[in-house]
Design a protein around this motif. Structure first.
Motif, short mmCIF file in Angstrom:
data_model
loop_
_atom_site.label_atom_id
_atom_site.label_comp_id
_atom_site.label_asym_id
_atom_site.label_seq_id
_atom_site.Cartn_x
_atom_site.Cartn_y
_atom_site.Cartn_z
N CYS A 84 0.82 -1.21 0.00
CA CYS A 84 0.00 0.00 0.00
C CYS A 84 0.86 1.26 0.00
O CYS A 84 0.35 2.37 -0.25
N ARG A 85 2.14 1.11 0.23
CA ARG A 85 3.04 2.23 0.17
C ARG A 85 4.02 2.10 -0.99
O ARG A 85 4.53 3.12 -1.50
N ALA A 96 -6.24 1.47 6.89
CA ALA A 96 -5.04 2.30 7.01
C ALA A 96 -3.79 1.47 6.75
O ALA A 96 -3.65 0.35 7.25
N CYS A 97 -2.90 2.01 5.95
CA CYS A 97 -1.65 1.31 5.65
C CYS A 97 -0.78 1.31 6.91
O CYS A 97 -0.58 2.36 7.54
#
Length: 222
Positions: A84-85, A96-97
Motif C-alpha cells: 500500500c506504500r 489504514a496502511c
C-alpha cells in the motif's frame, strides 16, 4: 507478477459493494477471534477424551502462537515494504496502511490462520472443512484490503502451518504425560483443567440367575 496480482485484487476490491468491503475489513480481524473460540471448544470437548486428545487440544493454541513467533522473526529479517506504500498506481488500501517498519513479508495474520487451521485439524479432524476455508479467506482478505502482497499471505499460510505441525509433533508426548499426571494428581484445579478423561469401564457383575454348574463325579482310586 505479485505486484500485478496485487493491483488486480485491490482494483476488484474497490469495485465490490460497500458491504463486501466492510465484511473483508471485519473478517481480517474477527477471524482470529473465531479461531480463539474454536480453541476453547476443542479443549472442552477433549476433557472427557484420552490424554492424547487433550494434549493435541492444549497444543493447538500454543502451536499457533509458535507459528506467529516464527513469522515475526522472519518479518524482522526481510524488511519488505507494504504494497500500500510501495506499489505505484495501485488503488488505495481499504484500511489504514501500517506504518513504516511494520514490514510486509510474511503476513502474520496468515501465519496465525495457517497455524490455527492445521493445529485445530490435528486435534479435531472433522473441523478441517471449516478451519481451512477460514484460513484461506483470512489470507485473501489481507490482500483484498490492500495491506499485503499475494506472496506475503501464501508464505504466511505455509510457514504457520509447518511451524505448528513441528511444534505439536515434538511436544505431544510430554504434554500427554503431563495430562495424565494432572488427572491423577487429585488437586481440583489441575484435574479440572485436564478433564476427567474417559470413564472407566464398569466392573463385571456376576450373574446369579444362571443355573449352578453340575459337578463331575470324582472317581475313586483303585
Amino acid at each position: 507478477m505479485s505486484q500485478d496480482l496485487y493491483r488486480d485484487i485491490t482494483d476488484f476490491a474497490h469495485d465490490t459493494p460497500s458491504w463486501v468491503q466492510l465484511l473483508a475489513e471485519v473478517w481480517t480481524e474477527a477471524g482470529l477471534l473465531l479461531f480463539g473460540v474454536l480453541f476453547l471448544v476443542g479443549w472442552w470437548r477433549a476433557r472427557p477424551a484420552g490424554s492424547r486428545a487433550m494434549a493435541l487440544a492444549v497444543l493447538a493454541p500454543l502451536g499457533t502462537a509458535f507459528g506467529y513467533v516464527v513469522s515475526e522473526l522472519l518479518k524482522s529479517l526481510v524488511d519488505e515494504e507494504r504494497p500500500c506504500r510501495a506499489v505505484a498506481g495501485a488503488a488505495a488500501s481499504l484500511v489504514a496502511c501500517p506504518p513504516h517498519g511494520d514490514w510486509s513479508f510474511p503476513s502474520n495474520h496468515s501465519a496465525i490462520a495457517g497455524a490455527a487451521a492445521v493445529a485445530l485439524a490435528l486435534a479435531w479432524r472433522r473441523i478441517v472443512w471449516l478451519t481451512v476455508p477460514m484460513a484461506l479467506l483470512m489470507a485473501f482478505s489481507r490482500v483484498f484490503v490492500g495491506v499485503h502482497y499475494p506472496h506475503d499471505v501464501a508464505a504466511g499460510l505455509v510457514l504457520g502451518a509447518l511451524a505448528a505441525v513441528l511444534f505439536i509433533k515434538l511436544l505431544t508426548g510430554p504434554t500427554r504425560a503431563l495430562t495424565d499426571a494432572m488427572r491423577a494428581s487429585g488437586s481440583p484445579a489441575p484435574a479440572w483443567l485436564a478433564g476427567p478423561g474417559p470413564a472407566a469401564p464398569a466392573p463385571a457383575v456376576p450373574d446369579h440367575t444362571a443355573p449352578p454348574r453340575r459337578r463331575e463325579p470324582m472317581h475313586r482310586r483303585g
